[in-house]
Design an enzyme around this catalytic site. Structure first.
Site, PDB file in Angstrom:
ATOM      1  CE1 TYR A   1      -3.151   2.763   0.850  1.00 18.62           C
ATOM      2  CE2 TYR A   1      -2.787   2.686   3.142  1.00 18.62           C
ATOM      3  CZ  TYR A   1      -3.388   3.508   1.940  1.00 18.62           C
ATOM      4  OH  TYR A   1      -4.171   4.357   2.428  1.00 18.62           O
TER       5      TYR A   1
ATOM      6  CE  LYS B   1      -1.049  -3.590   6.072  1.00 24.98           C
ATOM      7  NZ  LYS B   1      -1.414  -2.419   5.093  1.00 24.98           N
TER       8      LYS B   1
ATOM      9  CB  SER C   1       4.269   2.015  13.565  1.00 28.63           C
ATOM     10  OG  SER C   1       3.015   1.972  14.185  1.00 28.63           O
TER      11      SER C   1
ATOM     12  CE1 TYR D   1       3.658  -3.907  12.042  1.00 29.40           C
ATOM     13  CE2 TYR D   1       2.782  -2.309  13.656  1.00 29.40           C
ATOM     14  CZ  TYR D   1       3.205  -2.342  12.608  1.00 29.40           C
ATOM     15  OH  TYR D   1       3.405  -1.333  11.497  1.00 29.40           O
TER      16      TYR D   1
ATOM     17  CE  LYS E   1       6.773  -1.656  11.366  1.00 31.35           C
ATOM     18  NZ  LYS E   1       7.504  -1.845  10.139  1.00 31.35           N
TER      19      LYS E   1
ATOM     20  NE  ARG F   1      -8.885  -2.601  17.364  1.00 32.77           N
ATOM     21  CZ  ARG F   1      -8.764  -2.088  16.165  1.00 32.77           C
ATOM     22  NH1 ARG F   1      -9.084  -2.692  15.263  1.00 32.77           N
ATOM     23  NH2 ARG F   1      -8.087  -0.786  15.990  1.00 32.77           N
TER      24      ARG F   1
HETATM   25  P1  NAD Z   1       1.757  -3.788   2.954  1.00 35.21           P
HETATM   26  O1  NAD Z   1       1.256  -4.986   3.497  1.00 35.21           O
HETATM   27  O2  NAD Z   1       0.618  -3.244   1.962  1.00 35.21           O
HETATM   28  O3  NAD Z   1       3.047  -3.594   2.401  1.00 35.21           O
HETATM   29  C1  NAD Z   1       4.050  -4.403   2.830  1.00 35.21           C
HETATM   30  C2  NAD Z   1       4.547  -5.365   1.666  1.00 35.21           C
HETATM   31  O4  NAD Z   1       5.795  -6.185   2.073  1.00 35.21           O
HETATM   32  C3  NAD Z   1       3.749  -6.198   0.940  1.00 35.21           C
HETATM   33  O5  NAD Z   1       3.721  -6.090  -0.302  1.00 35.21           O
HETATM   34  C4  NAD Z   1       4.282  -7.442   1.441  1.00 35.21           C
HETATM   35  O6  NAD Z   1       4.168  -8.759   0.358  1.00 35.21           O
HETATM   36  C5  NAD Z   1       5.768  -7.164   1.617  1.00 35.21           C
HETATM   37  N1  NAD Z   1       6.466  -8.340   2.522  1.00 35.21           N
HETATM   38  C6  NAD Z   1       6.237  -8.672   3.905  1.00 35.21           C
HETATM   39  N2  NAD Z   1       7.320  -9.455   4.204  1.00 35.21           N
HETATM   40  C7  NAD Z   1       8.079  -9.497   3.448  1.00 35.21           C
HETATM   41  C8  NAD Z   1       9.323 -10.081   3.188  1.00 35.21           C
HETATM   42  N3  NAD Z   1       9.777 -10.815   4.301  1.00 35.21           N
HETATM   43  N4  NAD Z   1      10.246 -10.080   2.054  1.00 35.21           N
HETATM   44  C9  NAD Z   1       9.744  -9.342   0.919  1.00 35.21           C
HETATM   45  N5  NAD Z   1       8.483  -8.488   1.100  1.00 35.21           N
HETATM   46  C10 NAD Z   1       7.624  -8.771   2.158  1.00 35.21           C
HETATM   47  O7  NAD Z   1       1.706  -2.796   4.178  1.00 35.21           O
HETATM   48  P2  NAD Z   1       1.838  -1.022   4.201  1.00 35.21           P
HETATM   49  O8  NAD Z   1       0.556  -0.640   4.896  1.00 35.21           O
HETATM   50  O9  NAD Z   1       2.337  -0.653   2.960  1.00 35.21           O
HETATM   51  O10 NAD Z   1       2.995  -0.644   5.252  1.00 35.21           O
HETATM   52  C11 NAD Z   1       4.287  -0.586   4.743  1.00 35.21           C
HETATM   53  C12 NAD Z   1       5.266  -0.497   6.103  1.00 35.21           C
HETATM   54  O11 NAD Z   1       4.742   0.533   6.851  1.00 35.21           O
HETATM   55  C13 NAD Z   1       5.054  -1.596   6.978  1.00 35.21           C
HETATM   56  O12 NAD Z   1       6.368  -2.008   7.508  1.00 35.21           O
HETATM   57  C14 NAD Z   1       4.389  -1.369   8.149  1.00 35.21           C
HETATM   58  O13 NAD Z   1       4.674  -2.023   9.310  1.00 35.21           O
HETATM   59  C15 NAD Z   1       4.455  -0.066   8.117  1.00 35.21           C
HETATM   60  N6  NAD Z   1       3.260   0.933   8.989  1.00 35.21           N
HETATM   61  C16 NAD Z   1       2.123   0.542   8.215  1.00 35.21           C
HETATM   62  C17 NAD Z   1       0.951   1.227   8.941  1.00 35.21           C
HETATM   63  C18 NAD Z   1      -0.259   1.296   8.152  1.00 35.21           C
HETATM   64  O14 NAD Z   1      -1.355   1.650   8.924  1.00 35.21           O
HETATM   65  N7  NAD Z   1      -0.514   0.950   6.762  1.00 35.21           N
HETATM   66  C19 NAD Z   1       1.326   2.083  10.071  1.00 35.21           C
HETATM   67  C20 NAD Z   1       2.611   2.140  10.530  1.00 35.21           C
HETATM   68  C21 NAD Z   1       3.587   1.474   9.767  1.00 35.21           C
HETATM   69  N1  UFG Z   2     -12.255   1.353  14.990  1.00 31.40           N
HETATM   70  C1  UFG Z   2     -13.521   0.900  15.062  1.00 31.40           C
HETATM   71  N2  UFG Z   2     -14.082  -0.113  14.436  1.00 31.40           N
HETATM   72  C2  UFG Z   2     -13.463  -0.741  13.516  1.00 31.40           C
HETATM   73  C3  UFG Z   2     -12.039  -0.460  13.409  1.00 31.40           C
HETATM   74  C4  UFG Z   2     -11.444   0.411  14.073  1.00 31.40           C
HETATM   75  O1  UFG Z   2     -14.199   1.496  15.931  1.00 31.40           O
HETATM   76  O2  UFG Z   2     -13.827  -1.710  12.936  1.00 31.40           O
HETATM   77  C5  UFG Z   2     -11.488   2.353  16.028  1.00 31.40           C
HETATM   78  C6  UFG Z   2     -10.577   1.811  16.739  1.00 31.40           C
HETATM   79  O3  UFG Z   2     -10.876   1.497  17.887  1.00 31.40           O
HETATM   80  C7  UFG Z   2      -9.656   3.255  16.770  1.00 31.40           C
HETATM   81  C8  UFG Z   2     -10.025   4.064  15.408  1.00 31.40           C
HETATM   82  O4  UFG Z   2     -11.065   3.012  14.907  1.00 31.40           O
HETATM   83  O5  UFG Z   2     -10.172   4.191  17.894  1.00 31.40           O
HETATM   84  C9  UFG Z   2      -8.564   3.614  14.534  1.00 31.40           C
HETATM   85  O6  UFG Z   2      -8.339   2.208  14.431  1.00 31.40           O
HETATM   86  P1  UFG Z   2      -7.437   1.538  13.217  1.00 31.40           P
HETATM   87  O7  UFG Z   2      -7.535  -0.072  13.242  1.00 31.40           O
HETATM   88  O8  UFG Z   2      -7.754   1.999  12.053  1.00 31.40           O
HETATM   89  O9  UFG Z   2      -6.090   1.978  13.619  1.00 31.40           O
HETATM   90  P2  UFG Z   2      -5.311   1.952  14.845  1.00 31.40           P
HETATM   91  O10 UFG Z   2      -4.826   3.401  15.425  1.00 31.40           O
HETATM   92  O11 UFG Z   2      -5.879   1.027  15.870  1.00 31.40           O
HETATM   93  O12 UFG Z   2      -3.862   1.166  14.544  1.00 31.40           O
HETATM   94  C10 UFG Z   2      -3.388   1.617  13.278  1.00 31.40           C
HETATM   95  C11 UFG Z   2      -2.500   0.446  12.420  1.00 31.40           C
HETATM   96  C12 UFG Z   2      -1.383  -0.017  13.503  1.00 31.40           C
HETATM   97  C13 UFG Z   2      -0.353   1.239  13.588  1.00 31.40           C
HETATM   98  C14 UFG Z   2      -1.362   2.598  14.250  1.00 31.40           C
HETATM   99  C15 UFG Z   2      -0.604   3.637  14.470  1.00 31.40           C
HETATM  100  O13 UFG Z   2      -3.267  -0.565  12.512  1.00 31.40           O
HETATM  101  O14 UFG Z   2      -0.695  -0.847  12.996  1.00 31.40           O
HETATM  102  O15 UFG Z   2      -2.340   2.548  13.402  1.00 31.40           O
HETATM  103  O16 UFG Z   2       0.124   4.003  13.227  1.00 31.40           O
HETATM  104  F1  UFG Z   2       0.591   1.124  14.660  1.00 31.40           F
END
Ligand code: NAD
Ligand code: UFG
Length: 339
Positions: free
Chosen positions: A11, A84, A124, A148, A152, A291
């Site tokens: 993403y 993630k 994160s 998770y 990080k 949750r």
């Molecule tokens: P994503 O899952 O869409 O992208 C991660 C990609 O890494 C995927 O395409 C997956 O196939 C690939 N991958 C996983 N393990 C692998 C491995 N061992 N070798 C090669 N490829 C591998 O996730 P994203 O939302 O794009 O997140 C990217 C990064 O940002 C992650 O490290 C995630 O932890 C971090 N992050 C995401 C969020 C969020 O809410 N999306 C928030 C904070 C941090």
């Molecule tokens: N929530 C609901 N209903 C749902 C999903 C979420 O009420 O079906 C609420 C949660 O309780 C929270 C808010 O919506 O108050 C946001 O929840 P998310 O699951 O969208 O996001 P979080 O803040 O819980 O966590 C996300 C990522 C984590 C990351 C964090 C900070 O999932 O990996 O943001 O970057 F660590």
């Protein structure tokens, strides 16, 4: 000169690659497609008229990785690869420690071997645990409440130690708040497997009629309307933040940490209402239990990021949701919609 993007089919990686290509950079992607689809590269090409070099494989595969460093002149790395999902990490911690830590260690060792000094790492806001005060600054206390988050934190510590051992290293650790939205073209976006865990993708599935209603996890938090408050940031703004960080490390050695958020908090109910307004339809919801592991409020102080990177997020919640909805409508089944 090329930039290696691990996890670039995902993403945030895919949105960042679009901007790298638009800037004229050569991009090499390694991704094992464990949470992404090959189709994303057709979409990136449709947006940019440019192509990346894609290598399908696991970042933990050190022979594969060394081959990439041998073949291409990799000057910098953006490291997105990793699992993630918080809940999945609680149920299967070994899978998270194995994948996230192993692939990072393999990558950092390979960078050392091939004298590559520049890395931007996806951390994160989860590393702040349950913050004592908001807005959260980069100096706020660190803690992890799930495996998770532990991965990080561990990777952050590893990078900080690497920077101490090698003063020529240039490292940017980016702590993302809550990424949402999609590229305005509607060609790339978030494509979660199965029922989404995160709020905005869940609401999108309700809006499109795939799920019956949103469960609001608690309305008794100490927040203005009782529901959880988060700092939602447009994925395109987040991508821009990576380019700003890459520029910054060109003339700054050491390891620096930056929050990437908007600095604004929005509640669950505000998100649902904005989605209903944008989509022009009712979004049924039901208040349910909190949750486990959720916190009341989380939003960033972005002052130091703005000053250091000359970057700030531009899109407001309405724009994020407009773009998320556009992507969802164009691709009701995500990247699988094409087949
Ligand atoms: P994503 O899952 O869409 O992208 C991660 C990609 O890494 C995927 O395409 C997956 O196939 C690939 N991958 C996983 N393990 C692998 C491995 N061992 N070798 C090669 N490829 C591998 O996730 P994203 O939302 O794009 O997140 C990217 C990064 O940002 C992650 O490290 C995630 O932890 C971090 N992050 C995401 C969020 C969020 O809410 N999306 C928030 C904070 C941090
Ligand atoms: N929530 C609901 N209903 C749902 C999903 C979420 O009420 O079906 C609420 C949660 O309780 C929270 C808010 O919506 O108050 C946001 O929840 P998310 O699951 O969208 O996001 P979080 O803040 O819980 O966590 C996300 C990522 C984590 C990351 C964090 C900070 O999932 O990996 O943001 O970057 F660590």
């Amino acid at each position: 000169m090329a930039i290696l993007v691990t996890g670039g089919a995902g993403y945030i990686g895919s949105h960042t690659i679009v901007q790298l290509l638009e800037e004229g950079q050569q991009v090499i992607v390694i991704d094992d497609l464990s949470n992404s689809h090959l189709e994303v590269f057709n979409r990136i090409k449709a947006i940019t008229a440019k192509e990346v070099v894609f290598i399908e494989g696991d970042v933990s595969d050190k022979h594969l990785l060394a081959g990439i460093f041998k073949k291409f002149d990799i000057t910098s790395v953006i490291h997105f690869a990793g699992f993630k999902a918080v809940g999945e990490s609680v149920a299967n911690p070994l899978m998270y420690y194995q994948n996230n830590i192993n692939c990072s260690l393999t990558l950092f060792a390979c960078m050392q071997e091939f004298n590559c000094k520049e890395i931007v790492f996806s951390s994160s806001a989860t590393v702040y645990g349950d913050p004592e005060t908001v807005p959260i600054t980069e100096q706020s206390a660190l803690s992890a409440t799930n495996p998770y988050g532990q991965t990080k934190l561990m990777i952050e510590y590893i990078l900080k130690d690497i920077a101490i051992a090698d003063p020529a290293m240039r490292i940017a650790i980016l702590r993302y708040f809550n990424p949402v939205g999609a590229h305005p073209s509607g060609l790339i976006g978030e494509d979660p497997n199965g029922i989404p865990n995160n709020l905005v993708p869940f609401v999108a599935k309700v809006a499109i009629g795939e799920l019956p209603k949103v469960y609001v996890f608690g309305d008794d938090y100490d927040t203005p309307d009782g529901t959880g408050v988060r700092d939602y940031i447009h994925v395109v703004d987040l991508a821009t933040g990576h380019l700003a960080a890459l520029k910054k490390i060109k003339d700054h050695v050491g390891c620096a940490v930056y929050n990437l958020g908007t600095g604004q908090g929005n509640s669950v109910l505000e998100v649902i209402k904005t989605f209903a307004d944008v989509a022009g339809r009712d979004i049924p919801f039901q208040i349910s239990a909190r949750r486990a592991g959720d916190i009341a409020t989380c939003y960033a102080s972005v002052e130091s990021t703005t000053a250091a990177l000359n970057w700030s997020a531009k899109a407001d919640l309405k724009q994020m949701i407009k773009d998320h909805w556009h992507w969802q409508q164009k691709n009701p089944k995500g990247y699988k919609s094409v087949h």
